[in-house]
Design a protein around this motif. Structure first.
Motif, PDB file in Angstrom:
ATOM      1  N   GLU A   4     -74.475 -33.661  64.898  1.00  0.00           N
ATOM      2  CA  GLU A   4     -74.409 -35.017  65.435  1.00  0.00           C
ATOM      3  C   GLU A   4     -74.645 -36.084  64.370  1.00  0.00           C
ATOM      4  N   GLN A   5     -75.119 -35.694  63.219  1.00  0.00           N
ATOM      5  CA  GLN A   5     -75.576 -36.695  62.274  1.00  0.00           C
ATOM      6  C   GLN A   5     -74.452 -37.536  61.680  1.00  0.00           C
ATOM      7  N   PHE A   6     -73.260 -36.985  61.482  1.00  0.00           N
ATOM      8  CA  PHE A   6     -72.238 -37.806  60.840  1.00  0.00           C
ATOM      9  C   PHE A   6     -71.861 -38.995  61.713  1.00  0.00           C
ATOM     10  N   ALA A   7     -71.672 -38.791  63.008  1.00  0.00           N
ATOM     11  CA  ALA A   7     -71.332 -39.920  63.881  1.00  0.00           C
ATOM     12  C   ALA A   7     -72.415 -40.989  63.809  1.00  0.00           C
ATOM     13  N   ALA A   8     -73.668 -40.552  63.737  1.00  0.00           N
ATOM     14  CA  ALA A   8     -74.756 -41.525  63.642  1.00  0.00           C
ATOM     15  C   ALA A   8     -74.712 -42.269  62.316  1.00  0.00           C
ATOM     16  N   GLY A  46     -61.036 -38.452  80.847  1.00  0.00           N
ATOM     17  CA  GLY A  46     -61.245 -37.082  80.402  1.00  0.00           C
ATOM     18  C   GLY A  46     -62.012 -37.013  79.102  1.00  0.00           C
ATOM     19  N   ALA A  47     -62.085 -35.800  78.560  1.00  0.00           N
ATOM     20  CA  ALA A  47     -62.706 -35.572  77.250  1.00  0.00           C
ATOM     21  C   ALA A  47     -61.639 -35.048  76.304  1.00  0.00           C
ATOM     22  N   LEU A  48     -61.597 -35.597  75.122  1.00  0.00           N
ATOM     23  CA  LEU A  48     -60.599 -35.182  74.141  1.00  0.00           C
ATOM     24  C   LEU A  48     -60.762 -33.706  73.802  1.00  0.00           C
ATOM     25  N   ASP A  49     -59.644 -33.011  73.716  1.00  0.00           N
ATOM     26  CA  ASP A  49     -59.650 -31.577  73.391  1.00  0.00           C
ATOM     27  C   ASP A  49     -59.630 -31.418  71.868  1.00  0.00           C
ATOM     28  N   PRO A  53     -67.844 -31.223  66.750  1.00  0.00           N
ATOM     29  CA  PRO A  53     -67.980 -31.873  65.441  1.00  0.00           C
ATOM     30  C   PRO A  53     -68.716 -30.995  64.430  1.00  0.00           C
ATOM     31  N   ALA A  54     -68.216 -31.051  63.203  1.00  0.00           N
ATOM     32  CA  ALA A  54     -68.832 -30.309  62.103  1.00  0.00           C
ATOM     33  C   ALA A  54     -69.753 -31.232  61.321  1.00  0.00           C
ATOM     34  N   SER A  55     -70.753 -30.659  60.704  1.00  0.00           N
ATOM     35  CA  SER A  55     -71.581 -31.441  59.791  1.00  0.00           C
ATOM     36  C   SER A  55     -70.769 -31.762  58.545  1.00  0.00           C
ATOM     37  N   GLY A 755     -65.690 -35.565  66.130  1.00  0.00           N
ATOM     38  CA  GLY A 755     -65.542 -34.875  67.394  1.00  0.00           C
ATOM     39  C   GLY A 755     -65.221 -35.842  68.530  1.00  0.00           C
ATOM     40  N   ALA A 756     -65.001 -35.297  69.710  1.00  0.00           N
ATOM     41  CA  ALA A 756     -64.571 -36.103  70.854  1.00  0.00           C
ATOM     42  C   ALA A 756     -65.609 -37.162  71.224  1.00  0.00           C
ATOM     43  N   ALA A 757     -66.861 -36.759  71.328  1.00  0.00           N
ATOM     44  CA  ALA A 757     -67.896 -37.706  71.748  1.00  0.00           C
ATOM     45  C   ALA A 757     -68.115 -38.779  70.691  1.00  0.00           C
TER      46      ALA A 757
END
Length: 942
Positions: A4-8, A46-49, A53-55, A755-757
Motif C-alpha cells: 500500500e505504500q506506493f499509493a500513499a 465496479g472494481a478495476l480488474d 498493487p506491488a511494492s 493497483g485498482a484501489a
C-alpha cells in the motif's frame, strides 16, 4: 515495505489532510463527493480488474525479469536507428535529472531560460549541419517530420499538382508515414527509383534521402534543380552525423531538411522517444510547424529567450490548422544538443570519420573475400549481395550476437555506428563466410567530386567552451538552476496534468535491456518488450472500458489523428466514405480541430451554453444539417471547462443515431479512472495521455505517449506496422511499431504499483483537491464554470476578467506575479481568454495547496491596492513582475512599493527563494526581430 505504500507516496494528502479538505468542500467522504460530482448515468461502481498493487521493490524486480527477456545484441540494422554512447554526464544530469524531465513546456519564458537555451543550442546545431536558415525545437521522429515537410511543401509550392515524389531509397517507415498522412489530404504519393526513372512532369514536392536507406551517397544537385524548375520544393532527409563530412542540404539548394537526432547520444529504446528535426530555407520560417525558440529581450532590455511566433502552435488555430504538432521531444532534443556541446565540431567529425572508416574496412574485407558490395559511395552502410543466401547470413550473424538488415533474398544491409568495434566486423565477416581482413584501408577515403563538406559548423562558442567534464557539469547545472520544474514546487496547470513522476517509475528507462534495443530487432530478441506492451495495453483497455489499445502514437496529437483515421477507415469500409464532418464543441482542446483537419475532415463547431456545457439544442441543429455526412464528434470529458457534463450520454446517443462515431478526448482521464469508463458510457474511441494521467513526465514539452483506445468495431483500423507489407491498409502514425516504447516502463510501473484501489483514490483526491482550491478561492476570484451542486472536476477556471476590467491588472500580471511567490502559473487564457485554469492534481500535499491558495489571496490583496490607488496602475508589484535578484538589489529603486514586497512577498521562504534569471519577456519584439539560433556572446554584455 507494504504494497500500500506506493499509493500513499504518490498521493499527497494523508488521511488527516483529506478530512480537512472534505470539511472545506462540504462532504463526508471522497465517495460521497464523487457521487455528487459525476452524473450517475456514466458512473461505474465496479472494481478495476488489475493485479494487486506491488511494492516499489517488487515492481522493479518484475520489470527486471521482463527486461531480461530482451536480448541486447550488437545492432547493425541501421534504417535511422543506431547505437550511440550517451555521455554519462548527460545521462545522469539530463535524462535522469528531475530538474529537466519534470519541467513543463516553456510557455512561461521567465522561468524556462535554461531549457530554452538548450533548445536554441539544438536549433543552432541543426541549422549549422543542414546549411539552412531556421530549425524548429524538435519534431516527434524522422518519419513524422518528413510528413510535416510534405504538407509544408504543399502550402509553399506554387505548383497546382497534388503529386508528391518520394525517393525509393527513403527509409521504409518514412514512406509508410508519408503515405498515411497524404491519403486523407488528397495527396498522391509516387515512390520513384531516382537512379532509373524520370521525375513526373508536374509535382509539388520531392523527398530525398541522404544517405539513402541502401547506404548510397548521391549527388542530388541535378534533382534539386529539376524540382525547382517544376515549381516544387525539395526536402532532404539527412543523417546529421554524415553531414559533418558531407555537403549540407542547404548548399545544394534544398528547401527543407528533416530527420532524426537519435544518434546524437539518445538510446534506441525500441523505437523512441527521439527528437526529430525540421529546418527550412529563408522565407519559409513562418510556415514551420511546431515550436520555435527565439531571442527577444526582457523589461530591462536584456536578451532573453522565448517561444517565437507562438501562433504556429497549430492547435491554437483550430479548424484553420495546417499541422498538429502539439508535442515535441524536448528532453531528447536537449540531450542531442548537449551531445553536440559535449563533443564540439572536432569531436563529431572524429566520430563520423571513425564510423565511416569502420564501414570502409567492412566493405574491403567482404570484397577481399569475394563477396559483392555495391559499388557506390557510402557513409556508414554497406549493401552486400549474396544470391539466395541473405537469410542464412542474417541468421548466422544473429547467432554471433550481431543483427543485420535482411533487404531481400539476395541482399543484406550492414550499418556501422559510433559503437562499432573491430570484433563486430570480425563477426560480420564470419557470418558472410569470409576470413578476417587485416589489409590497409584509407582511414578517410575520398568522396566523389563535390560531395565533401567544406563549410564550417558549430562555430558558436557554446560548442567549444565545455570540453572538460567539470565545465559540462557546471553548464548543465547552471541551466537547470534557471528553470522552475516540478522538483521545485507545484505546477498547477489545468489541461496538462503535472503530477509526481516517481523515481521508481523512471529508473528502468536507462536499463540497457530497454534502452539499447533496435525497433526492427528480431522478435526472438524482444519478448520482454512485447510482454510489457501487451500487459500495458490490456491494463489501459480495462481502465477505459475499451476493447483494444495501440501505443504507437508518440504524442496526444498523434493519438487523436490515429483515432480519427480509424473512424474514417471504418466509414469507408462500410461504404460510407462520404462521411467527413467532425463536430467539435467550441470549448474543446484546439488539438481536436487540428487533428480533424489532418484527417481530411470538415470541422463544424457546436456551441456551448452559459454554463459551459455542450449546447444540446445546437448539437441537434448541427446533426440535422449534416446527418448524411456526419463522421464523428470529438468531445473532451470531463469538459475543457473542468466540469462533468450531465448530457454526455445523450450526446453520444444522438450522434450514434445519426450514424456518427463518438471520440472522447482522454486528456482529462485523471478525473475518471476508477469511477467512469469512456468505452462504457458511449464513446467509440479515445486517445490517452500517458504523459498526464499515467505519469510519463512532460520533459519540458515531450516526450509523450498518446495511445489510441477503441471499441471492437474500430480495432481492425488501429495503426499498422510501419515496416509491414502494407497489405492491411491500416494507417501508420509513427516511425516505429510501438512508438516511444522506451518510456513505456513508466506507466507500466505506475499502474503496477497503484493497483485498482490506488488509481481510484488518486482520481478522488485529484477531484477533491480541485474543489478545495475552488472553495478557498471562490470569494476572491469567481470560478467560471461548475457542475452539479457547484462542483468542478479535476480543474477549475478562475475568472480574472472582472478584475482586469476594474483595475487593468491582467491575467499575465497575475501569472508573472505568481513566479515571485514561487509558483509556475496555471494555464493562461485557455479555454477562455482572461482566465486561469488550475489543476492541483492528487500529488500535491495540503501544505502546498494552502501555499498556492495563500499566494492567490495575497495577489488579490495586491490587486485591491492597485484598485484603491495605493499603487499606480503601471508601477506596482504585479505590473513589474517577475522581480529578479538583480532588480531588487540594484542601487536605485524607483518604485512606489518596498523592494521586499517585490522580491519577497508574504509567505515566501527567503532561504529557498527561486529567482527568475530575466524580467518579463517582450515576445512581440522577438517576433519582429526574429533570431532563432545562438546569438553572439556580445549580445549578453551589459
Amino acid at each position: 515495505m507494504t504494497t500500500e505504500q506506493f499509493a500513499a507516496r504518490h498521493i499527497g494528502p494523508d488521511a488527516d489532510a483529506e478530512r480537512r479538505m472534505l470539511d472545506v468542500v462540504g462532504y463526508d467522504s471522497i465517495d460521497e463527493l464523487m457521487d455528487a460530482a459525476i452524473p450517475e448515468v456514466i458512473r461505474w461502481h465496479g472494481a478495476l480488474d488489475l493485479p494487486e498493487p506491488a511494492s516499489e521493490h517488487d515492481a522493479l524486480a518484475e520489470l527486471r525479469d521482463i527486461a531480461g527477456r530482451n536480448t541486447v545484441a550488437v545492432s547493425m540494422i541501421g534504417l535511422g536507428y543506431h547505437g550511440t554512447h550517451t555521455p554519462a554526464v548527460i545521462r545522469r544530469n539530463v535524462l535522469e535529472n528531475p530538474a529537466w524531465y519534470t519541467a513543463y513546456t516553456p510557455y512561461q519564458p521567465e522561468i524556462s531560460q535554461g531549457r530554452l537555451e538548450a533548445l536554441l543550442n539544438f536549433q543552432t546545431m541543426v541549422t549549422d549541419l543542414t546549411g539552412l536558415a531556421t530549425a524548429n525545437a524538435s519534431m516527434l521522429d524522422e518519419a513524422t517530420a518528413a510528413a510535416e515537410a510534405m504538407t509544408l511543401a504543399r502550402r509553399a509550392s506554387k505548383s497546382r499538382s497534388s503529386v508528391y515524389v518520394v525517393d525509393a531509397d527513403a527509409l521504409p517507415q518514412t514512406i509508410a508515414v508519408i503515405a498515411s498522412r497524404a491519403q486523407p489530404l488528397g495527396i498522391e504519393v509516387r515512390v520513384v527509383d531516382l537512379d532509373a526513372d524520370e521525375l513526373p512532369g508536374e509535382f509539388f514536392g520531392l523527398h530525398l534521402q541522404y544517405p539513402g536507406a541502401s547506404g548510397a551517397v548521391r549527388d542530388h544537385t541535378p534533382l534539386v534543380g529539376a524540382a525547382h524548375a517544376a515549381g516544387a520544393l525539395v526536402t532532404v532527409a539527412a543523417d546529421l552525423l554524415a553531414l559533418t563530412l558531407l555537403r549540407a542540404p542547404g548548399e545544394i539548394g534544398a528547401d527543407i531538411a528533416a530527420g532524426t537526432t537519435q544518434r546524437f547520444g539518445v538510446p534506441m529504446g525500441f523505437g523512441g522517444p527521439h527528437a526529430g528535426y525540421l529546418a527550412v530555407r529563408a522565407g519559409l520560417e513562418r510556415m514551420l510547424p511546431g515550436r520555435l525558440v527565439g531571442v527577444s529581450r526582457d523589461a530591462a532590455g536584456n536578451p532573453a529567450y522565448r517561444l517565437a511566433l507562438q501562433t504556429r502552435e497549430q492547435h491554437i488555430r483550430r479548424e484553420k490548422a495546417t499541422s498538429n504538432i502539439c508535442t515535441a521531444q524536448v528532453l531528447l532534443a536537449v540531450m542531442a544538443g548537449m551531445y553536440a556541446v559535449y563533443h564540439g565540431p572536432d569531436g563529431l567529425r572524429a566520430i563520423a570519420r571513425r564510423t565511416r572508416a569502420m564501414a570502409a574496412r567492412l566493405a574491403a574485407g567482404l570484397r577481399a573475400g569475394g563477396v559483392g558490395v555495391a559499388d557506390v559511395a557510402f557513409f556508414d552502410t554497406v549493401l552486400v549481395t549474396v544470391p539466395g543466401r541473405a537469410a542464412q547470413v542474417v541468421a548466422d550473424a544473429q547467432r554471433r550476437g550481431v543483427n543485420l538488415r535482411l533487404v531481400d533474398a539476395d541482399r543484406v544491409g550492414v550499418s556501422c555506428d559510433e559503437t562499432t568495434t573491430p570484433a563486430h566486423l570480425a563477426a560480420v565477416w564470419a557470418a558472410f563466410g569470409v576470413p578476417a581482413f587485416d589489409g590497409d584501408v584509407a582511414v578517410d577515403p575520398a568522396w566523389p567530386a563535390g560531395l565533401a563538406r567544406t563549410s564550417a559548423f558549430l562555430t558558436h562558442p557554446v560548442f567549444g567552451a565545455h570540453r572538460s567534464e567539470t565545465a559540462m557539469l557546471r553548464y548543465l547545472r547552471r541551466l537547470a538552476d534557471f528553470d522552475y520544474a516540478l522538483d521545485r514546487g507545484m505546477i498547477p496547470l489545468g489541461s496538462c496534468t503535472m503530477k509526481l513522476n516517481a523515481t521508481t517509475e523512471m529508473e528502468p528507462v536507462s536499463w540497457a535491456e530497454f534502452a539499447h534495443v533496435h525497433p526492427f530487432a528480431p522478435a526472438s530478441q524482444t519478448a520482454g518488450y512485447r510482454e510489457l506492451i501487451a500487459q500495458l495495453e490490456g491494463w489501459l483497455a480495462e481502465v477505459t472500458g475499451y476493447d483494444a489499445v495501440s501505443v504507437q502514437p508518440n504524442a496526444g496529437s498523434q493519438g487523436e489523428l490515429a483515432g480519427l483515421l480509424a473512424i474514417r477507415a471504418y466509414h469507408a469500409d462500410r461504404g460510407e466514405a462520404h462521411r467527413d464532418v467532425c463536430l467539435i464543441p467550441s470549448s474543446a482542446h484546439g488539438t481536436n480541430a487540428a487533428s480533424a483537419v489532418m484527417a481530411g475532415m470538415r470541422v463544424v463547431v457546436v456551441g456551448c451554453d452559459d454554463d459551459g456545457n455542450v449546447d444540446l439544442v445546437d448539437l441537434d441543429t448541427k446533426i440535422d444539417k449534416h446527418r448524411d455526412a456526419l463522421a464523428a464528434i470529438m468531445v473532451t470529458y470531463p469538459s475543457t471547462h473542468g466540469v462533468y457534463e450531465t448530457g454526455i450520454a445523450q450526446l453520444c446517443a444522438r450522434v450514434h443515431d445519426a450514424g456518427g462515431q463518438v471520440y472522447v478526448d482522454g486528456a482529462n482521464l485523471n478525473a475518471l479512472v476508477g469511477f467512469a469508463k469512456p468505452g462504457r458510457f458511449g464513446a467509440d474511441v479515445s486517445h490517452l495521455n500517458l504523459h498526464k494521467t499515467f505519469c510519463i513526465p512532460h520533459g519540458g514539452g515531450g516526450p509523450g505517449v498518446g495511445p489510441v483506445a477503441v471499441r471492437a468495431h474500430l480495432a481492425p483500423f488501429l495503426p499498422g506496422d510501419p515496416c509491414g507489407d502494407g497489405g492491411d491498409g491500416r494507417p501508420v502514425i509513427s516511425a516505429a511499431r510501438h512508438g516511444s516504447a522506451g518510456i513505456l516502463p513508466i506507466p507500466w510501473a505506475y499502474l503496477r504499483m497503484m493497483g485498482a484501489a490506488g488509481l481510484a483514490r488518486a482520481t478522488g483526491v485529484a477531484v477533491l483537491a480541485a474543489n478545495y482550491v475552488a472553495a478557498r478561492l471562490r470569494e476572491h476570484f469567481p470560478v467560471l464554470y461548475a457542475g452539479n451542486k457547484g462542483l468542478v472536476a479535476h480543474e477549475c477556471i478562475l475568472d480574472l476578467r472582472p478584475v482586469t476590467k476594474a483595475t487593468g491588472v491582467t491575467v499575465d500580471d497575475v501569472a508573472k506575479r505568481l513566479i515571485d511567490y514561487g509558483f509556475h502559473a496555471p494555464t493562461m487564457s485557455f479555454p477562455v481568454a482572461g482566465t486561469l485554469m488550475v489543476e492541483p492534481t492528487e500529488s500535491e500535499d495540503l501544505a502546498e495547496l494552502d501555499r498556492f491558495c495563500a499566494a492567490m489571496i495575497a495577489i488579490r490583496a495586491e490587486i485591491d491596492a492597485v484598485a484603491s490607488g495605493r499603487w499606480p496602475a503601471g508601477d506596482n508589484p504585479l505590473a513589474n513582475a517577475p522581480h529578479t535578484a538583480a532588480m531588487v538589489s540594484a542601487d536605485e529603486w524607483p518604485h512606489p512599493y518596498p523592494r521586499s514586497v517585490g522580491g519577497y512577498p508574504a509567505g515566501v521562504d527567503r532561504a529557498g527563494k527561486y529567482w527568475p534569471p530575466v524580467r518579463r519577456v517582450d515576445g512581440a519584439y522577438g517576433d519582429r526581430n526574429l533570431v532563432c539560433s545562438c546569438p553572439a556572446p556580445e549580445a549578453f554584455e551589459d
